[in-house]
Design a protein around this motif. Structure first.
Motif, mmCIF file in Angstrom:
data_model
loop_
_atom_site.group_PDB
_atom_site.id
_atom_site.type_symbol
_atom_site.label_atom_id
_atom_site.label_comp_id
_atom_site.label_asym_id
_atom_site.label_seq_id
_atom_site.Cartn_x
_atom_site.Cartn_y
_atom_site.Cartn_z
ATOM 1 N N LEU A 122 51.559 8.694 11.889
ATOM 2 C CA LEU A 122 51.695 7.258 12.116
ATOM 3 C C LEU A 122 51.036 6.552 10.945
ATOM 4 N N VAL A 123 51.804 5.709 10.252
ATOM 5 C CA VAL A 123 51.299 5.044 9.052
ATOM 6 C C VAL A 123 51.565 3.546 9.116
ATOM 7 N N ASN A 124 50.794 2.789 8.330
ATOM 8 C CA ASN A 124 51.084 1.360 8.198
ATOM 9 C C ASN A 124 51.786 1.106 6.870
ATOM 10 N N ASN A 125 52.064 -0.161 6.595
ATOM 11 C CA ASN A 125 52.836 -0.486 5.393
ATOM 12 C C ASN A 125 52.059 -0.257 4.102
ATOM 13 N N ALA A 126 50.764 0.004 4.205
ATOM 14 C CA ALA A 126 49.982 0.379 3.022
ATOM 15 C C ALA A 126 49.946 1.898 2.861
ATOM 16 N N ASP A 127 50.744 2.606 3.663
ATOM 17 C CA ASP A 127 50.810 4.069 3.662
ATOM 18 C C ASP A 127 49.487 4.714 4.072
ATOM 19 N N THR A 128 48.698 3.978 4.827
ATOM 20 C CA THR A 128 47.472 4.543 5.388
ATOM 21 C C THR A 128 47.830 5.364 6.613
ATOM 22 N N VAL A 129 47.398 6.605 6.639
ATOM 23 C CA VAL A 129 47.648 7.465 7.796
ATOM 24 C C VAL A 129 46.656 7.097 8.892
ATOM 25 N N LEU A 130 47.170 6.593 9.997
ATOM 26 C CA LEU A 130 46.327 6.162 11.113
ATOM 27 C C LEU A 130 46.105 7.288 12.115
ATOM 28 N N ALA A 131 47.072 8.165 12.250
ATOM 29 C CA ALA A 131 46.967 9.332 13.132
ATOM 30 C C ALA A 131 48.074 10.302 12.752
ATOM 31 N N LYS A 132 47.849 11.592 12.987
ATOM 32 C CA LYS A 132 48.888 12.569 12.683
ATOM 33 C C LYS A 132 48.695 13.809 13.546
ATOM 34 N N THR A 133 49.755 14.595 13.633
ATOM 35 C CA THR A 133 49.698 15.832 14.392
ATOM 36 C C THR A 133 50.621 16.851 13.752
ATOM 37 N N ARG A 134 50.326 18.114 13.992
ATOM 38 C CA ARG A 134 51.169 19.194 13.473
ATOM 39 C C ARG A 134 51.859 19.879 14.642
#
Length: 200
Positions: A122-134
């Motif tokens: 899950l990213v914002n428009n600044a390409d900051t990763v807010l959360a992720k999963t594998r």
């Protein structure tokens, strides 16, 4: 707290049959505002818990779902999930945003591996990763498939009154990694993002 013993025919009256200070009963005053200080007390002035509770309020809510077909990749490079953007414009720099993404996907061995795996973020428009999963699975054959579903969430203060948008990204580190779109038959709005602005 000292209590007066009640007789078998004595009416129960919390005001007259209790010795000492009695807290709110049967609903009573309760919480009337999101910024009310809450004090929980028993006899006298003994304080068991004291805190200023500032309950944030939802100021706005926006939702978007993936409107096209499936997004898939066999690459280890990050790519955007297509046709999925949820945008919000905070009304104050002190506001927080709570963003959640739900998604359905599929792992496919792609005739190359029995352990397809990949990542969704899950990213914002600044390409900051807010959360992720594998996502990972072990398949009996290299042409096998396995479905998965997941939820990602983030709560933070963007400190802006400019528009912020959110999307999902994917990558594959073995086999094919797919995020389902809306085909109105097999899957109906399986991938969505919801954003709420929360007052400070």
């Amino acid at each position: 707290m000292a209590l007066t013993r009640l007789g078998p025919n004595q009416a129960v009256n919390l005001s007259t049959n209790t010795t000492g200070t009695l807290g709110v009963a049967n609903g009573g005053t309760g919480l009337t505002s999101g910024t009310t200080d809450q004090l929980l007390k028993f006899t006298g002035s003994t304080t068991l818990a004291s805190s200023a509770i500032s309950t944030g309020k939802v100021l706005q809510l926006v939702n978007a779902y993936k409107t096209d077909g499936n997004s898939l990749t066999t690459s280890s490079s990050v790519s955007d999930v297509s046709a999925l953007t949820c945008a919000i414009t905070p009304s104050a720099t002190s506001s927080y945003v709570y963003v959640t993404a739900i998604f359905d996907g599929q792992l496919f061995g792609n005739n190359s591996t029995t352990t397809p795996n990949g990542e969704v973020a899950l990213v914002n428009n600044a390409d900051t990763v807010l959360a992720k999963t594998r996502e990972y699975n072990t398949l009996p054959a290299n042409n096998g498939i396995a479905d998965f579903a997941g939820v990602l969430a983030s709560y933070y203060n963007p400190n802006t009154t400019s528009e912020i948008s959110f999307n999902l990204t994917i990558k594959s580190d073995g086999g094919r990694f797919l995020i389902y779109g809306d085909d109105e038959t097999y899957k109906n709005k399986p991938t969505q993002i919801t954003v709420m602005e929360i007052s400070a």
